[in-house]
Design an enzyme around this catalytic site. Structure first.
Site, PDB file in Angstrom:
ATOM      1  N   ARG A  98       0.848  -1.194   0.000  1.00 25.40           N
ATOM      2  CA  ARG A  98       0.000   0.000   0.000  1.00 25.40           C
ATOM      3  C   ARG A  98       0.880   1.239   0.000  1.00 25.40           C
ATOM      4  NH1 ARG A  98      -3.807  -0.372   4.673  1.00 25.40           N
ATOM      5  NH2 ARG A  98      -4.861  -1.885   3.332  1.00 25.40           N
ATOM      6  N   ARG A 112      -2.425   6.316   9.786  1.00 26.13           N
ATOM      7  CA  ARG A 112      -2.309   5.838   8.410  1.00 26.13           C
ATOM      8  C   ARG A 112      -2.514   6.986   7.422  1.00 26.13           C
ATOM      9  NH1 ARG A 112      -4.748  -0.311   8.203  1.00 26.13           N
ATOM     10  NH2 ARG A 112      -3.593  -1.136  10.000  1.00 26.13           N
ATOM     11  N   LYS A 166      -4.552   0.722  14.576  1.00 23.64           N
ATOM     12  CA  LYS A 166      -4.517   1.683  13.478  1.00 23.64           C
ATOM     13  C   LYS A 166      -5.284   2.945  13.858  1.00 23.64           C
ATOM     14  CE  LYS A 166      -8.391  -0.752  11.294  1.00 23.64           C
ATOM     15  NZ  LYS A 166      -8.797  -1.550  10.127  1.00 23.64           N
ATOM     16  N   LYS A 180      -6.953   6.604  12.031  1.00 26.34           N
ATOM     17  CA  LYS A 180      -7.322   7.215  10.752  1.00 26.34           C
ATOM     18  C   LYS A 180      -7.761   8.656  10.940  1.00 26.34           C
ATOM     19  CE  LYS A 180      -8.652   2.742   8.815  1.00 26.34           C
ATOM     20  NZ  LYS A 180      -9.712   1.935   8.168  1.00 26.34           N
ATOM     21  N   CYS A 233     -14.910  -3.892  -1.107  1.00 19.60           N
ATOM     22  CA  CYS A 233     -13.530  -4.154  -0.722  1.00 19.60           C
ATOM     23  C   CYS A 233     -12.965  -5.290  -1.572  1.00 19.60           C
ATOM     24  CB  CYS A 233     -13.460  -4.513   0.757  1.00 19.60           C
ATOM     25  SG  CYS A 233     -14.143  -6.147   1.130  1.00 19.60           S
ATOM     26  N   CYS A 240      -7.403 -11.280   0.489  1.00 20.71           N
ATOM     27  CA  CYS A 240      -7.478 -10.794   1.865  1.00 20.71           C
ATOM     28  C   CYS A 240      -7.626 -11.961   2.833  1.00 20.71           C
ATOM     29  CB  CYS A 240      -8.639  -9.823   2.031  1.00 20.71           C
ATOM     30  SG  CYS A 240      -8.792  -9.204   3.728  1.00 20.71           S
TER      31      CYS A 240
END
Length: 559
Positions: free
Chosen positions: A73, A142, A205, A207, A422, A428
């Site tokens: 990514r 992120r 994470k 955001k 997604c 995944c």
């Protein structure tokens, strides 16, 4: 927090020597994959270890291990790319990836199918083009998203500048990325200490997203920190901060659930960076590190309440924070089609189905960028904007897309253009069932239903699908959310707002993929006859009540 309360991943982070080991040792050990510990640290470098789940059983039957590859990514703050950067990304898709680019819901680019030996060459090409994968994944802040609409006014340009500066300030300072992937190359400004993150980084994470006033194309309420500028004649005069959003949940994990962010404060530009960093530090110091299912900041905000959370942020900055200003939203649309920028130039928003740039679409975009050199901006709804187009080039650009068989905005059904999915299977590791591969069929069945019911004359519902409950395509804030429940089955959520200001609720659980549209048909038929003038489907479901609709139509397969 005592060591006894730390999760396994916390120990891995502590032992990594600031994100080095065991990645540094395992990169060249002759295997096609990394250990579980190495995989956890790889995430901080923007890499997910995956395998092809389509062939997993067959390989096991043959006595073979998984067919490993990697998802990479690229972190792109605000989704902004120069033409040269985009073309470099495009070339890498052939050289080291699976010949596709994937635009993410966080304005990043993902490569799929990269082999272990291709990781370092890919990173080095990115670095030469001033791009990085550092902190695109992992327990850090992120990729920071921002409304990409390039209207030529001071406020819009300032918003993107703040997003880029905040991204730079919140990057990890470890030299591990440069040592492992770039042969020791490092920027002079980087230092070994981690003044923001410490040795264990964040609990999970994190955001951050910037919306523009009235324009919620980035789903600002789904962020750990949502940022909405206060716009005045002199530029950005302040920022309203929202905290505690997040959509992930886990089947079988009690009390995990999606949450929308809550207003915290409105601060001036001189306080902005300090207050945002303080919010991150509060989560660093108080977020749960014992159970990763409850480690997102949304659970800390819920457990404490917004007043206690605000008081703690005030303690970190050393002064009182004012109340948050009220917000008003006009649109959540994604700026598709042609628009005047306000400086004599145009920008063009192109729909990219499920964010997957491949085959004829990829060739068409490449030709446009090579011939006309527009700035490229990725959107949080997985689409792409071409910025700074001379009006005289409009017809030629449209011709390129038509010649490659690419549908232009306005020629596609709005239900298709509004949809997101997604990646899910086969790459995944968290996917329970399909998403990207079945969404094109599902959404066209849905659009055909709208046609049969003569519902193309009003607002077209937004439909989003994910292959698991983590919510990467933001299904919980959609008017119709389809969330993978088991193999071939989904939970249907209804009642989200088209403006992104309200979560949907569970309507039906464990619905087979083939029955999804049939299950929605009686609802849409009722909506046709009972809606208020101009009322969106999600607003109708919320007004009537999802529970009431379930009682009326839950047992019906179709009208």
């Amino acid at each position: 927090m005592s060591e006894a309360k730390l999760s396994k991943v916390e120990y891995v982070k502590i032992a990594s020597n600031r994100l080095r080991g065991p990645v540094d040792a395992e990169l060249h050990n002759g295997t096609d994959h990394f250990s579980e510990e190495g995989y956890q640290i790889l995430k901080f470098h923007g890499i997910y270890q995956q395998d092809d789940r389509d062939v997993r059983k067959a390989r096991k039957a043959q006595g073979l291990g998984p067919d490993y590859s990697f998802m990479i990514r690229v972190a792109i703050p605000g989704g902004v790319l120069t033409p040269e950067q985009y073309l470099a990304l495009d070339r890498l898709a052939d050289e080291l990836g699976n010949a596709t680019l994937r635009i993410t819901t966080r304005q990043a680019i993902q490569y799929h199918g990269v082999r272990k030996g291709g990781l370092k060459p890919l990173m080095q090409v990115l670095n030469r083009n001033l791009l990085t994968t550092l902190s695109a994944c992992g327990d850090v802040v992120r990729n920071i998203v921002a409304c990409p609409a390039p209207f030529a006014d001071r406020q819009r340009s300032e918003l993107m500048r703040y997003a880029k500066e905040l991204s730079d300030r919140l990057k990890p300072r470890t030299r591990a990325y440069y040592e492992i992937w770039l042969d020791g190359e490092r920027a002079a400004s980087l230092e070994e200490s981690e003044p923001l993150y410490g040795d264990t980084y964040l609990p999970r994470k994190f955001k951050i997203g910037f919306a523009f006033p009235g324009d919620n194309c980035v789903d600002v309420y789904t962020q750990d920190i949502g940022i909405v500028p206060v716009v005045g004649e002199r530029g950005l005069e302040g920022f309203t901060l929202l905290v505690g959003g997040g959509l992930g949940q886990s089947h079988g994990a009690k009390d995990t659930h999606p949450v929308l962010a809550k207003p915290l404060t409105t601060v001036g530009p001189e306080q902005f960076f300090e207050v945002v960093e303080a919010i991150v530090k509060v989560q660093r110091d108080h977020g749960r590190r014992d159970d990763r299912k409850f480690s997102r900041m949304k659970y800390l905000v819920e457990a404490w309440g917004i007043e206690r959370f605000k008081a703690e942020v005030e303690r970190y900055v050393g002064y009182a924070l004012p109340e948050a200003r009220p917000l008003e939203w006009l649109s959540g649309d994604d700026h598709l089609g042609w628009h005047e920028q306000g400086d004599g130039k145009l920008f063009f928003g192109l729909f990219v189905e499920n964010g997957r740039v491949k085959e004829n679409l990829r060739a068409a975009i490449r030709e446009v960028v090579q011939r006309f050199a527009p700035e490229v901006r990725l959107t949080a709804q997985q689409n792409i904007l071409f910025v700074g187009v001379d009006p005289s080039d409009q017809a030629a650009i449209e011709a390129i897309f038509r010649n490659h068989g690419v549908a232009l905005p306005g020629t596609l059904p709005l239900a298709v253009q509004n949809a997101m999915a997604c990646p899910a299977l086969p790459t995944c590791g968290l996917a329970i069932t399909e998403s990207e591969r079945v969404m094109p069929e599902v959404i066209r069945e849905f659009d055909a239903l709208l046609g049969r019911l003569e519902l193309h004359d009003g607002p077209i519902p937004h439909v989003r699908m994910t292959g698991c409950p983590n919510g990467c395509a933001r299904p919980y804030s959609a008017e119709v959310g389809l969330v993978g429940r088991s193999l071939g089955s989904y939970t249907i959520y209804l009642g989200g707002s088209p403006l992104g200001t309200r979560l949907g609720q569970v309507y039906l659980d464990n619905v087979k993929r083939e029955e999804i549209v049939n299950r929605l048909e009686p609802l849409l038929a009722a909506y046709k006859h009972e809606r208020l003038e101009g009322e969106a489907f999600g607003d109708y479901c919320d007004r009537v009540g999802v529970g009431t609709l379930r009682e009326r139509f839950g047992d019906l397969a179709s009208v």
